[in-house]
Design an enzyme around this catalytic site. Sequence first.
Site, PDB file in Angstrom:
ATOM      1  N   GLU A 114       0.854  -1.439  -0.028  1.00 24.46           N
ATOM      2  CA  GLU A 114       0.021   0.001  -0.011  1.00 24.46           C
ATOM      3  C   GLU A 114       0.809   1.278  -0.115  1.00 24.46           C
ATOM      4  OE1 GLU A 114      -3.271   2.095   2.698  1.00 24.46           O
ATOM      5  OE2 GLU A 114      -2.352   0.419   3.439  1.00 24.46           O
ATOM      6  N   GLU A 141      -9.428   9.413   6.393  1.00 23.27           N
ATOM      7  CA  GLU A 141      -9.102   8.425   7.572  1.00 23.27           C
ATOM      8  C   GLU A 141      -9.469   9.356   8.846  1.00 23.27           C
ATOM      9  OE1 GLU A 141      -6.193   4.784   6.495  1.00 23.27           O
ATOM     10  OE2 GLU A 141      -5.479   6.757   7.063  1.00 23.27           O
TER      11      GLU A 141
END
Length: 386
Positions: free
Chosen positions: A165, A248
Amino acid sequence: MKTFLHPTRHRVRRRLGALRTAATAALVALGSLTALVTATEPARADTLICDQYGSTTIQGRYVVQNNRWGTSATQCVTATATGFELTRADGSVPTNGAPKSYPSVYNGCHYTNCSPGTNLPMRIDAIGSAPSAITYGYVGGAVYNASYDIWLDPTPRTDGVNRTEIMIWFHRTGPVQPIGSPTGTATVGGRAWEVWTGSNGTNDVISFVAPSAISSWNFDVMDFVDQAVSRGLAGPSWYLTSIQAGFEPWQNGAGLRVDSFSSAVHAGGTGPTDPDPGTPATACRVTYTPNVWPGGFTTDVKVANTGSAPVDGWRVAFALPAGQSVTHAWNATVTPAAGTVTATSTASNARIAPGGSQSFGFQGTYAGTFARPGQFTLNGTACAVG
């Protein structure tokens, strides 16, 4: 990434080091009862999504997902014509752990839910460029990051957890930090970044943290992919599977926005390429004719070119309703088996002349009540249905 159970599965945050079993969330009351959208409904502007893992399509080519996985508190996003807004973000989680969600918009495949007409996954060494543009809208009084995620894997997988990622932190507030530890600085895309590397137990993570907030930027995703390759976190024969932009949040977050998002991946590298995405369609019509029996069905799909120019090489993308899965197809390759699927032409039926049509079909299974897909695109162009 997680095991497939229905077309709109959530993204498991690897900081927790374990996958969770997804559950269907209850509909949420917001003052007066508002119609909530699941992934089986057709895309439209200003669509409210409060389902825990609900999603919808925007611009005929990207998926907006609510993706609340780290809290039981209510979260809602409103998908707009060009992006989304986090309109409700109740609750908070400790800032020394994982965030509570990842509301986002993406191009590519996320736990079998692939965006319409995407050419991802694509081999890294087959990609010439991957231009992207993003505009964020930030708020005060919340703890969050603005996170742009790039996913890489040794295989062209459309489900499960990818191996690497890449996170680009456009902005952060409060005492939150990336996975791992700082390992230096780098100049990527003409900007300076603080670089963090680490692992959350299921995949490697490399994070590029902006020293100050970036609200809007046009850049090439491959500049960051090349960084991962040069650091041994991916290989040229690996695959780019998904490009995502969102937030987030750890505490609150209502009002955060992605005002605009675009992503394209162009072949042109030295490695083998995926099938040609085909010439754009100007107008089209899809006729969907199913034959249904308990637990199973077949369907014939007629794709008509109602525009004035021929379509050479076609891809028809549509979202199968929850509980449906393709078991066999003819006159086209249909992948993946569930979620947002794409039917790709064969060598013998790749051309659709103006005023002409091509047909394909498939057999599948379903659970519950049978339903038809609500929207189809031909090489990225939304089609009339009838």
